[in-house]
Scaffold this motif. Structure first.
Motif, PDB file in Angstrom:
ATOM      1  N   SER A  89      -9.326  -1.898 -67.883  1.00 29.60           N
ATOM      2  CA  SER A  89      -9.292  -2.978 -66.898  1.00 29.60           C
ATOM      3  C   SER A  89     -10.320  -2.753 -65.798  1.00 29.60           C
ATOM      4  CB  SER A  89      -7.894  -3.084 -66.278  1.00 29.60           C
ATOM      5  OG  SER A  89      -6.945  -3.354 -67.279  1.00 29.60           O
ATOM      6  N   LYS A  90     -10.400  -1.520 -65.327  1.00 26.86           N
ATOM      7  CA  LYS A  90     -11.384  -1.190 -64.305  1.00 26.86           C
ATOM      8  C   LYS A  90     -12.789  -1.424 -64.851  1.00 26.86           C
ATOM      9  CE  LYS A  90     -13.111   2.464 -61.338  1.00 26.86           C
ATOM     10  NZ  LYS A  90     -12.998   3.837 -60.873  1.00 26.86           N
ATOM     11  N   HIS A  92     -13.732  -5.077 -65.061  1.00 26.56           N
ATOM     12  CA  HIS A  92     -14.115  -5.578 -63.738  1.00 26.56           C
ATOM     13  C   HIS A  92     -15.518  -5.111 -63.371  1.00 26.56           C
ATOM     14  CE1 HIS A  92     -13.905  -6.904 -59.622  1.00 26.56           C
ATOM     15  NE2 HIS A  92     -14.254  -5.684 -59.233  1.00 26.56           N
ATOM     16  N   TRP A 125     -18.102  -7.095 -65.280  1.00 29.43           N
ATOM     17  CA  TRP A 125     -18.174  -8.449 -64.721  1.00 29.43           C
ATOM     18  C   TRP A 125     -18.945  -8.425 -63.394  1.00 29.43           C
ATOM     19  CZ3 TRP A 125     -16.195  -9.955 -59.983  1.00 29.43           C
ATOM     20  CH2 TRP A 125     -16.301 -11.323 -59.694  1.00 29.43           C
ATOM     21  N   CYS A 161     -14.145 -11.437 -55.259  1.00 23.30           N
ATOM     22  CA  CYS A 161     -13.754 -10.304 -56.110  1.00 23.30           C
ATOM     23  C   CYS A 161     -14.885  -9.307 -56.341  1.00 23.30           C
ATOM     24  CB  CYS A 161     -13.205 -10.802 -57.440  1.00 23.30           C
ATOM     25  SG  CYS A 161     -11.648 -11.684 -57.267  1.00 23.30           S
ATOM     26  N   TYR A 212     -12.612  -2.228 -57.998  1.00 30.68           N
ATOM     27  CA  TYR A 212     -11.368  -2.590 -58.684  1.00 30.68           C
ATOM     28  C   TYR A 212     -10.141  -2.179 -57.872  1.00 30.68           C
ATOM     29  CZ  TYR A 212      -7.782  -2.690 -62.344  1.00 30.68           C
ATOM     30  OH  TYR A 212      -6.648  -2.944 -63.062  1.00 30.68           O
ATOM     31  N   LEU A 251      -8.953  -4.682 -55.296  1.00 25.98           N
ATOM     32  CA  LEU A 251      -8.515  -6.013 -55.708  1.00 25.98           C
ATOM     33  C   LEU A 251      -7.021  -6.178 -55.475  1.00 25.98           C
ATOM     34  CD1 LEU A 251     -10.311  -6.371 -59.162  1.00 25.98           C
ATOM     35  CD2 LEU A 251     -10.928  -7.526 -57.033  1.00 25.98           C
ATOM     36  N   GLU A 257      -5.338 -10.146 -59.063  1.00 27.12           N
ATOM     37  CA  GLU A 257      -6.656 -10.056 -59.689  1.00 27.12           C
ATOM     38  C   GLU A 257      -6.702  -8.930 -60.715  1.00 27.12           C
ATOM     39  OE1 GLU A 257      -9.165 -12.111 -59.600  1.00 27.12           O
ATOM     40  OE2 GLU A 257      -8.232 -13.401 -58.117  1.00 27.12           O
ATOM     41  N   LYS A 258      -6.082  -7.800 -60.414  1.00 28.41           N
ATOM     42  CA  LYS A 258      -6.024  -6.696 -61.381  1.00 28.41           C
ATOM     43  C   LYS A 258      -5.292  -7.126 -62.639  1.00 28.41           C
ATOM     44  CE  LYS A 258      -6.110  -2.820 -58.139  1.00 28.41           C
ATOM     45  NZ  LYS A 258      -5.311  -1.703 -57.605  1.00 28.41           N
ATOM     46  N   ASP A 294      -7.499  -8.721 -65.254  1.00 27.63           N
ATOM     47  CA  ASP A 294      -8.244  -7.737 -66.042  1.00 27.63           C
ATOM     48  C   ASP A 294      -7.324  -6.979 -66.998  1.00 27.63           C
ATOM     49  OD1 ASP A 294     -10.761  -8.303 -64.860  1.00 27.63           O
ATOM     50  OD2 ASP A 294     -10.241  -7.065 -63.133  1.00 27.63           O
TER      51      ASP A 294
END
Length: 100
Positions: free
Chosen positions: A28-29, A32, A35, A59, A63, A66, A70-71, A74
């Motif tokens: 997930s990190k 982000h 992105w 954002c 990470y 966030l 938002e986390k 992801d």
């Protein structure tokens, strides 16, 4: 033009093994970070509110800073990606060669 109707692979029957849960947060990190790096390379910068014309996005921050909401976006992407890999019959193993 036909109306697009998303049709993702159904992964509801796939249980995420407990041993892969730490992977979710790392993935997930990274999702982000990829992105954010893409946005920054396109000229975007941090802004309190999103503004596409001025290329500002709230954002564009680490990470860890966030909001949980938002986390979660992801995390859902990461979980569904891992579940798809498993559903397609691939195995995920950890190789100590790549561990920090």
């Amino acid at each position: 033009m036909m109306k697009y109707k998303p049709n993702p692979v159904d992964t509801k029957s796939v249980d995420l093994p407990e041993g892969l849960k730490p992977l979710v947060e790392e993935m997930s990190k990274n999702v982000h970070e990829v992105w954010a790096a893409t946005r920054i390379s396109q000229g975007w910068t941090y802004g309190k509110e999103r503004n596409d014309e001025k290329k500002k996005h709230p954002c564009l921050m680490p990470y860890e800073e966030l909001s949980e909401e938002e986390k979660e976006y992801d995390r859902n992407t990461s979980i569904e990606t891992i579940k798809l890999i498993l559903k397609l019959g691939f195995k995920i193993t950890r190789d100590s060669q790549y561990m920090k």
